[in-house]
Design a protein around this motif. Structure first.
Motif, mmCIF file in Angstrom:
data_model
loop_
_atom_site.group_PDB
_atom_site.id
_atom_site.type_symbol
_atom_site.label_atom_id
_atom_site.label_comp_id
_atom_site.label_asym_id
_atom_site.label_seq_id
_atom_site.Cartn_x
_atom_site.Cartn_y
_atom_site.Cartn_z
ATOM 1 N N LEU A 1 27.219 38.112 20.427
ATOM 2 C CA LEU A 1 28.119 37.437 19.499
ATOM 3 C C LEU A 1 27.366 36.455 18.610
ATOM 4 C CD1 LEU A 1 31.126 37.315 18.779
ATOM 5 C CD2 LEU A 1 31.334 35.362 20.324
ATOM 6 N N ILE A 2 26.418 35.723 19.178
ATOM 7 C CA ILE A 2 25.644 34.761 18.382
ATOM 8 C C ILE A 2 24.826 35.490 17.318
ATOM 9 C CG2 ILE A 2 23.745 33.102 18.455
ATOM 10 C CD1 ILE A 2 24.755 32.240 21.211
ATOM 11 N N LEU A 3 24.081 36.509 17.734
ATOM 12 C CA LEU A 3 23.250 37.244 16.784
ATOM 13 C C LEU A 3 24.098 37.985 15.754
ATOM 14 C CD1 LEU A 3 20.571 38.716 19.226
ATOM 15 C CD2 LEU A 3 20.291 36.793 17.652
ATOM 16 N N ALA A 4 25.199 38.574 16.206
ATOM 17 C CA ALA A 4 26.046 39.346 15.295
ATOM 18 C C ALA A 4 26.729 38.451 14.271
ATOM 19 C CB ALA A 4 27.094 40.120 16.092
ATOM 20 N N THR A 5 27.075 37.222 14.647
ATOM 21 C CA THR A 5 27.751 36.310 13.714
ATOM 22 C C THR A 5 26.857 35.989 12.521
ATOM 23 O OG1 THR A 5 29.075 35.334 15.501
ATOM 24 C CG2 THR A 5 28.837 34.066 13.465
ATOM 25 N N ALA B 1 32.848 43.449 8.507
ATOM 26 C CA ALA B 1 34.114 43.800 7.859
ATOM 27 C C ALA B 1 35.054 42.600 7.814
ATOM 28 C CB ALA B 1 34.771 44.955 8.603
ATOM 29 N N PHE B 2 35.012 41.765 8.834
ATOM 30 C CA PHE B 2 35.888 40.598 8.873
ATOM 31 C C PHE B 2 35.451 39.548 7.852
ATOM 32 C CE2 PHE B 2 37.294 36.497 10.480
ATOM 33 C CZ PHE B 2 38.627 36.746 10.742
ATOM 34 N N PHE B 3 34.142 39.249 7.801
ATOM 35 C CA PHE B 3 33.643 38.238 6.856
ATOM 36 C C PHE B 3 33.842 38.675 5.407
ATOM 37 C CE2 PHE B 3 30.748 36.627 10.367
ATOM 38 C CZ PHE B 3 31.451 35.451 10.518
ATOM 39 N N ARG B 4 33.798 39.967 5.160
ATOM 40 C CA ARG B 4 33.993 40.454 3.789
ATOM 41 C C ARG B 4 35.379 40.118 3.257
ATOM 42 N NH1 ARG B 4 31.438 46.572 3.867
ATOM 43 N NH2 ARG B 4 29.287 46.008 3.322
ATOM 44 N N GLN B 5 36.353 40.034 4.152
ATOM 45 C CA GLN B 5 37.728 39.759 3.731
ATOM 46 C C GLN B 5 37.957 38.277 3.445
ATOM 47 O OE1 GLN B 5 39.727 42.207 3.104
ATOM 48 N NE2 GLN B 5 38.309 43.759 3.882
ATOM 49 N N MET B 6 37.008 37.431 3.833
ATOM 50 C CA MET B 6 37.162 35.996 3.593
ATOM 51 C C MET B 6 36.631 35.657 2.209
ATOM 52 S SD MET B 6 35.994 34.601 7.362
ATOM 53 C CE MET B 6 36.625 32.956 7.041
ATOM 54 N N GLY C 1 42.974 39.192 15.561
ATOM 55 C CA GLY C 1 41.627 39.491 15.099
ATOM 56 C C GLY C 1 41.519 40.874 14.492
ATOM 57 N N LEU C 2 42.226 41.835 15.062
ATOM 58 C CA LEU C 2 42.159 43.202 14.541
ATOM 59 C C LEU C 2 42.857 43.336 13.192
ATOM 60 C CD1 LEU C 2 42.824 45.240 17.819
ATOM 61 C CD2 LEU C 2 40.657 45.016 16.596
ATOM 62 N N THR C 3 43.899 42.519 12.983
ATOM 63 C CA THR C 3 44.670 42.626 11.744
ATOM 64 C C THR C 3 44.286 41.586 10.708
ATOM 65 O OG1 THR C 3 46.414 41.229 12.681
ATOM 66 C CG2 THR C 3 46.645 43.616 12.951
ATOM 67 N N ALA C 4 43.484 40.600 11.116
ATOM 68 C CA ALA C 4 43.103 39.550 10.159
ATOM 69 C C ALA C 4 42.291 40.161 9.035
ATOM 70 C CB ALA C 4 42.271 38.460 10.860
ATOM 71 N N GLY C 5 42.630 39.759 7.822
ATOM 72 C CA GLY C 5 41.916 40.254 6.654
ATOM 73 C C GLY C 5 42.381 41.622 6.193
ATOM 74 N N LEU D 1 37.674 29.577 10.904
ATOM 75 C CA LEU D 1 38.570 30.579 10.344
ATOM 76 C C LEU D 1 38.271 31.978 10.879
ATOM 77 C CD1 LEU D 1 38.741 29.418 6.603
ATOM 78 C CD2 LEU D 1 40.475 29.122 8.376
ATOM 79 N N ALA D 2 37.034 32.200 11.284
ATOM 80 C CA ALA D 2 36.638 33.515 11.797
ATOM 81 C C ALA D 2 36.878 33.660 13.291
ATOM 82 C CB ALA D 2 35.162 33.762 11.497
ATOM 83 N N ALA D 3 37.453 32.626 13.919
ATOM 84 C CA ALA D 3 37.637 32.654 15.375
ATOM 85 C C ALA D 3 38.401 33.876 15.877
ATOM 86 C CB ALA D 3 38.318 31.364 15.836
ATOM 87 N N PRO D 4 39.508 34.288 15.231
ATOM 88 C CA PRO D 4 40.211 35.493 15.744
ATOM 89 C C PRO D 4 39.335 36.742 15.764
ATOM 90 C CG PRO D 4 41.610 34.289 14.208
ATOM 91 C CD PRO D 4 40.253 33.675 14.116
ATOM 92 N N GLY D 5 38.587 36.973 14.684
ATOM 93 C CA GLY D 5 37.713 38.135 14.644
ATOM 94 C C GLY D 5 36.583 38.039 15.647
ATOM 95 N N MET D 6 36.022 36.850 15.830
ATOM 96 C CA MET D 6 34.950 36.665 16.795
ATOM 97 C C MET D 6 35.461 36.849 18.219
ATOM 98 S SD MET D 6 33.015 33.393 15.043
ATOM 99 C CE MET D 6 31.842 33.271 16.383
ATOM 100 N N PHE D 7 36.676 36.362 18.462
ATOM 101 C CA PHE D 7 37.247 36.496 19.797
ATOM 102 C C PHE D 7 37.482 37.964 20.132
ATOM 103 C CE2 PHE D 7 40.472 36.413 23.066
ATOM 104 C CZ PHE D 7 40.071 35.357 23.876
ATOM 105 N N THR D 8 38.032 38.703 19.175
ATOM 106 C CA THR D 8 38.264 40.127 19.396
ATOM 107 C C THR D 8 36.957 40.863 19.637
ATOM 108 O OG1 THR D 8 40.195 40.030 17.953
ATOM 109 C CG2 THR D 8 39.272 42.204 18.385
ATOM 110 N N THR D 9 35.942 40.559 18.842
ATOM 111 C CA THR D 9 34.635 41.185 19.021
ATOM 112 C C THR D 9 34.051 40.859 20.388
ATOM 113 O OG1 THR D 9 34.238 41.034 16.640
ATOM 114 C CG2 THR D 9 32.322 41.383 18.053
ATOM 115 N N ALA D 10 34.230 39.619 20.841
ATOM 116 C CA ALA D 10 33.724 39.220 22.153
ATOM 117 C C ALA D 10 34.399 40.022 23.264
ATOM 118 C CB ALA D 10 33.943 37.723 22.371
ATOM 119 N N ILE D 11 35.706 40.227 23.161
ATOM 120 C CA ILE D 11 36.424 40.993 24.182
ATOM 121 C C ILE D 11 35.927 42.439 24.219
ATOM 122 C CG2 ILE D 11 38.661 41.947 24.831
ATOM 123 C CD1 ILE D 11 38.404 39.054 25.549
ATOM 124 N N ILE D 12 35.803 43.056 23.047
ATOM 125 C CA ILE D 12 35.330 44.443 22.986
ATOM 126 C C ILE D 12 33.915 44.556 23.551
ATOM 127 C CG2 ILE D 12 34.759 46.335 21.423
ATOM 128 C CD1 ILE D 12 36.989 45.328 19.574
#
Length: 277
Positions: A85-89, A159-164, A270-274, A190-201
């Motif tokens: 998650l750290i590297l991917a962010t 994909a999530f950051f592109r929508q911001m 997180g999946l629907t954000a953006g 603001l990116a917390a939902p997407g990061m949280f979803t990515t962490a779960i997956i």
């Protein structure tokens, strides 16, 4: 017209119910089988004739070492998730905001690396880790696991950051923030939902990993839960402990189910954000 709409509504409900039943049927049968006595394990009834917890007692017996295996899975999956998650962010933010040649090709190569079969990289990694002295260590399982969790995390977060909108950083910088401060104080919250979803997956993928953990370990005290389940032995060499394996499978699956149920709103957000600006 109204009748037609009602039929569509009921067909939709029936379709959803069918998909849910199809997905939950294996877990239900695993749960039912884990509650059967050893002598009843091959029954085909939808409910146990007599509920027994002997399989769970056998799994949790200290001689099986399953509690240690669960701890190992938590360590490996947890560290893999945090590092990925750290590297991917940072990588995803750079891919979403920076403009450079062949960026699309780079993203394609990143996701393509996760498509290589695990079996194709296990043998070279095994040889390398033997030279490093990493066999029977956590890093021997964490580093290879990141080879397929990190690309997935980068792709999702890009994909999530592109929508911001870019205006978020620009407004923060007008107010006196540096680029780094805008990223840390504005974008990350603001990116917390997407990061949280990515962490779960990522955690689920690392938690379920089997081949790498099986190859890189040969000591019971360092093996993860999926490997420990595969090595359960029965009362004799000719007996397969199906009941114990089912009970262990339930114990491994329940934490993931609980996490998803507790954080389902955040995952959906997180999946629907953006999805729409």
């Amino acid at each position: 017209m109204k009748l037609s709409l009602n039929w569509r509504k009921w067909l939709l409900y029936a379709g959803v119910a069918g998909v849910v039943a199809y997905c939950l049927a294996p877990f239900y049968w695993m749960l039912v089988s884990s509650l059967r006595r050893t002598s009843d394990i091959f029954e085909n009834s939808p409910f146990p004739t007599r509920i027994s917890f002997e399989n769970y007692l056998a799994v949790l017996d200290p001689s099986q070492g399953f509690s240690r295996a669960l701890f190992n899975s938590i360590v490996v999956a947890g560290i893999t998730t945090v590092l990925a998650l750290i590297l991917a962010t940072f990588t995803a933010y750079a891919m979403a905001r920076l403009e450079f040649r062949l960026k699309r090709l780079v993203l394609t190569l990143i996701i393509a690396t996760s498509m290589f079969p695990v079996v194709s990289i296990v043998v070279p990694l095994l040889k390398m880790f033997v030279d490093f002295g990493w066999i029977n260590t956590y890093q021997a399982m964490i580093v290879p696991s990141m080879s397929f969790t990190l690309p997935l995390a980068v792709w999702n977060l890009t994909a999530f950051f592109r929508q911001m909108p870019d205006e978020l950083e620009q407004a923060a910088m007008v107010d006196g923030c540096t680029r780094g401060q805008a990223f840390r104080k504005i974008i990350i919250p603001l990116a917390a939902p997407g990061m949280f979803t990515t962490a779960i997956i990522t955690f689920i993928a690392a938690w379920n990993e089997f081949l790498i953990a099986l190859t890189m370990t040969n000591k019971p005290e360092i093996q993860t839960a999926p490997v420990a389940i595969s090595k359960f032995s029965g009362a004799s060499q000719f007996e397969t402990p199906f009941g114990s394996q089912m009970a262990a499978g339930v114990l491994v699956t329940i934490p993931l189910v609980i996490v998803v149920l507790l954080f389902q709103r955040r995952i959906v957000a997180g999946l629907t954000a953006g999805a729409a600006k």
